[in-house]
Design an enzyme around this catalytic site. Structure first.
Site, PDB file in Angstrom:
ATOM      1  N   ASP A  43       0.819  -1.213   0.000  1.00 58.01           N
ATOM      2  CA  ASP A  43       0.000   0.000   0.000  1.00 58.01           C
ATOM      3  C   ASP A  43       0.853   1.264   0.000  1.00 58.01           C
ATOM      4  OD1 ASP A  43      -2.345  -1.343   0.006  1.00 58.01           O
ATOM      5  OD2 ASP A  43      -2.806  -1.030   2.122  1.00 58.01           O
ATOM      6  N   LYS A  65      -3.888   3.117  -2.281  1.00 61.90           N
ATOM      7  CA  LYS A  65      -5.111   3.904  -2.482  1.00 61.90           C
ATOM      8  C   LYS A  65      -4.901   5.283  -1.893  1.00 61.90           C
ATOM      9  CE  LYS A  65      -7.519  -0.050  -1.244  1.00 61.90           C
ATOM     10  NZ  LYS A  65      -7.680  -0.522   0.063  1.00 61.90           N
ATOM     11  N   MET A 178      -8.045   9.106   9.543  1.00 63.34           N
ATOM     12  CA  MET A 178      -8.689   9.645   8.332  1.00 63.34           C
ATOM     13  C   MET A 178      -9.687  10.753   8.682  1.00 63.34           C
ATOM     14  SD  MET A 178      -9.323   5.950   6.494  1.00 63.34           S
ATOM     15  CE  MET A 178      -9.732   5.090   8.015  1.00 63.34           C
TER      16      MET A 178
END
Ligand code: SAH
Length: 252
Positions: A43, A65, A178
């Protein structure tokens, strides 16, 4: 080669948590399996120094991502893991932090299990543990917090709301992953549900990396603070956040 769905006996997948950034925070077991891997599927948040620990002959597949921009959709990532394992490869699925903390590790294991592929999970240091340690913020402290919660700032797909009432407790530490884009919402909801506007807050950006920054403020000033922060960042809300001022040791 056929990609038919057949149980695999030879391939193996290690789901490895790479830690929050500082490559030295990788576990010894993580290092051992990375060195032995034929294929690494990794990732965006995995440090380059950790990737460099792999066998130079290993196949490296980037499936990172970014928010609002999915490089490789999740079902395609699952498919890569299944196919490589079915080819008899030793696959390392490498993720930032810990794979089971907002890392979709569970979803990937469910897929592997469906295909009868053998796997193991190598835990990693999740950002909430690593970044706060480097920022001098103890997540619990007898004089400040008796509990800690990890919360995603991402709006849920089905529109389900977080139970803000249970989070807004003065002796509780909240760590939002996040959460930068949602900081206004987080601030409004916590104050509405009874948390004091002057509750200490910290934003830790690039935790455990040389460029780590800790921005300190209060719940009321959190949205303003977030405007000056870059990703990846954690938001820490709670009395313990004030300790950073005295206990911060990294990058000093
Ligand atoms: N599985 C990861 C989390 C993935 S979600 C883990 O256990 O840490 C991605 C979020 O993690 C980022 O948006 C940010 O909120 C947080 N994060 C990851 N690495 C970070 C770092 N080095 N510093 C601060 N926050 C980080």
């Amino acid at each position: 080669m056929s990609t038919n769905i057949t149980p695999s006996n030879s391939g193996f997948v290690s789901l490895v948590g790479a830690g929050p950034g500082d490559p030295d925070l990788l576990t010894v077991k993580g290092l051992r399996v990375i060195r032995a891997a034929d294929v690494l599927v990794y990732d965006r948040l995995v440090s380059k120094d950790i990737l460099a620990m792999a066998d130079p002959a290993a196949e490296m597949i980037y499936v990172g991502k970014k928010l609002d921009f999915h490089c490789v959709p999740q079902d395609q990532i699952n498919q890569i893991l299944v196919q490589k394992a079915q080819q008899g490869k030793r696959v390392v699925r490498l993720k930032g932090g810990d794979s089971f903390i907002f890392g979709r590790g569970g979803e990937e294991l469910e897929e592997l299990a469906k295909f009868g592929i053998k796997y193991e999970v190598v835990p990693g240091i999740t950002a909430a543990a690593g970044a706060t340690a480097y920022a001098g913020i103890p997540l619990t402290h007898r004089d400040h917090a008796q509990s800690v919660q990890f919360i995603t700032g991402h709006v849920q797909k089905d529109g389900r709301e977080i139970e803000w009432g249970s989070l807004a407790q003065s002796n509780n530490t909240l760590v939002f992953y996040m959460g930068l884009k949602q900081s206004g919402h987080i601030c409004d909801k916590l104050i509405t549900h009874g948390l004091a506007a002057d509750t200490p807050c910290a934003i830790i950006e690039n935790g455990t990396r040389p460029e780590q920054r800790v921005l300190s403020g209060t719940l009321a000033t959190l949205p303003e603070l977030a405007k000056g922060a870059v990703s990846p960042a954690l938001i820490v809300v709670g009395s313990v956040a004030s300790l950073s001022e005295h206990l911060q040791w990294f990058n000093q």
